[in-house]
Design an enzyme around this catalytic site. Structure first.
Site, PDB file in Angstrom:
ATOM      1  N   ASP A   1     -19.716  29.268  41.889  1.00 45.09           N
ATOM      2  CA  ASP A   1     -19.541  30.685  41.578  1.00 45.09           C
ATOM      3  C   ASP A   1     -19.335  31.411  42.901  1.00 45.09           C
ATOM      4  O   ASP A   1     -20.124  31.227  43.843  1.00 45.09           O
ATOM      5  CB  ASP A   1     -20.783  31.208  40.862  1.00 45.09           C
ATOM      6  CG  ASP A   1     -20.694  32.671  40.458  1.00 45.09           C
ATOM      7  OD1 ASP A   1     -19.708  33.342  40.816  1.00 45.09           O
ATOM      8  OD2 ASP A   1     -21.628  33.141  39.780  1.00 45.09           O
TER       9      ASP A   1
ATOM     10  N   SER B   1     -24.783  38.393  35.793  1.00 40.87           N
ATOM     11  CA  SER B   1     -23.564  38.948  36.385  1.00 40.87           C
ATOM     12  C   SER B   1     -23.711  40.463  36.577  1.00 40.87           C
ATOM     13  O   SER B   1     -24.607  40.906  37.296  1.00 40.87           O
ATOM     14  CB  SER B   1     -22.365  38.588  35.506  1.00 40.87           C
ATOM     15  OG  SER B   1     -21.158  38.854  36.167  1.00 40.87           O
TER      16      SER B   1
ATOM     17  N   HIS C   1     -19.552  30.416  37.139  1.00 44.58           N
ATOM     18  CA  HIS C   1     -20.070  31.712  36.704  1.00 44.58           C
ATOM     19  C   HIS C   1     -20.167  31.763  35.173  1.00 44.58           C
ATOM     20  O   HIS C   1     -19.277  31.309  34.467  1.00 44.58           O
ATOM     21  CB  HIS C   1     -19.130  32.819  37.204  1.00 44.58           C
ATOM     22  CG  HIS C   1     -19.673  34.197  37.039  1.00 44.58           C
ATOM     23  ND1 HIS C   1     -20.657  34.706  37.850  1.00 44.58           N
ATOM     24  CD2 HIS C   1     -19.363  35.186  36.161  1.00 44.58           C
ATOM     25  CE1 HIS C   1     -20.932  35.943  37.490  1.00 44.58           C
ATOM     26  NE2 HIS C   1     -20.173  36.257  36.453  1.00 44.58           N
TER      27      HIS C   1
END
Length: 369
Positions: A313, A198, A343
């Site tokens: 995601d 991320s 995610h």
């Protein structure tokens, strides 16, 4: 005990499915016990439903109503320790621009004093404002075991107390320190990689770019796990984000659409990353600048990459497009898509087989350095 039968992991590890998208190949990791398309992995669905129940019961606030500290406390997921051999852990600190940067080090204890292992510098996610090395400690330790390598888990500075580029500078300072002290860590300096998830994937990609631009060539591979590669959702060339890129069944539609809150192009007058953008980019940095959004950088000459996306995601579209940009620039790249995942799934080690499979994929790449 893990929360799934071992044959599900075997099913993932032996898959060889590929598709073509954006003019490039993507390796598909299908849900091993759910052949129907457009559906969440059953374990991921159970996790999402439990979170929704707690929110509806008032035990968890909607994110829009949380303070910064409340957001930070809600980040992370309690994955399992899956190591089956002793993993030595130690901690040290370096200084970067007057800040303390923590470095957690994990490596198999035996054989004692072994030299020449590969090294992975890992950067945790958390939107540049939260997260901690402990959120991904299970994955880092498992990769250390599976690859017989040394993994460094970096505790870098967070916004808003330390806005951009403090965290990025900390991460690159840690890479330099590890490379300069490779022998002390038992690491071969020619086998050093960077990875992150991320926001940490964003930082890892930017570290790879900085390494190339400064001519150090310290890094031999980059592992980008559902990274943010365009900060405001806009991109180069023919890149476009669309909900139509997601195949969603009616049964899981509500949960999945709620999961696609990242990656959208910014609305006029409203930053796409919400409060995070204001916390992180405090000095007028251009969200489309190559030192913030890797998609806008020249990809030529970067070290090889492994890019990992989750099917549901909102960042998946930009991640796979970034993989195409790297491949078109001649950068060796693998692009993996884990079906049924949302995610942040790497944190769910022991709870979803995809997280364990990803640890195996990273380990295989590390052993090949």
């Amino acid at each position: 005990m893990v929360q799934y039968p071992h044959e599900l992991l075997n099913g993932l590890r032996h898959q060889k499915n590929t598709i073509e998208m954006y003019g490039t190949q993507i390796e598909i990791k299908a849900i091993p016990d759910e052949p129907r398309p457009g559906r969440l992995d059953p374990r991921e669905r159970a996790s999402a439903e439990e979170y929704r129940r707690q929110t509806e019961a008032g035990k968890i606030k909607p994110e829009s109503e949380m303070t910064l500290e409340e957001q930070r406390l809600e980040m992370g997921f309690p994955g399992w320790n899956m190591n089956t051999v002793a993993i030595h852990t130690r901690y040290e600190e370096i200084e970067c621009s007057g800040r303390k940067v923590g470095i957690w080090v994990y490596y198999p204890r035996l054989p004692v004093g072994r030299q020449g292992r590969a090294g992975l510098v890992y950067l945790h996610g958390g939107g540049w404002i939260g997260g901690a090395p402990f959120d991904l400690e299970g994955g880092c330790r498992l990769v250390a075991q599976l690859a017989d390598c040394v993994v460094f888990n970096i505790d870098y500075a967070l916004a808003p107390e330390h806005p951009y580029p403090a965290g990025l500078d900390d991460c690159f300072a840690a890479i330099r320190h590890i490379h300069q002290n490779a022998a002390r860590f038992g690491v071969d300096p020619e086998k050093l990689a960077v990875g992150g998830d991320s926001a940490g994937g964003n930082l890892a990609a930017l570290c790879a770019l900085r390494d190339r631009d400064e001519g150090g060539r310290l890094l031999k591979k980059q592992f980008l796990l559902y990274p943010v590669v365009t900060f405001n959702g806009e991109g180069v060339g023919d890149y476009r984000w669309s909900a139509e890129d997601y195949d969603v069944c009616d049964e899981d539609r509500e949960i999945i659409l709620d999961s696609l809150d990242l990656g959208h192009p910014s609305e006029e007058g409203k930053p796409s990353m919400g409060r995070i953008e204001g916390y992180y980019l405090q000095h007028g940095e251009d969200p489309k600048g190559p030192a913030v959004s890797p998609m806008f950088a020249d990809p030529h000459g970067l070290c090889p990459a492994v890019i990992v996306g989750a099917e549901f995601d909102g960042l998946r579209v930009q991640d796979e497009y970034y993989g195409r940009l790297l491949r078109w620039a001649g950068v060796p790249v693998r692009i993996l898509r884990y079906c049924g995942m949302r995610h942040g799934f790497f944190e769910k080690l022991g709870l979803v087989p995809q997280a364990e499979d990803l640890a195996h994929e990273i380990a295989q790449e590390m052993k090949a350095l």
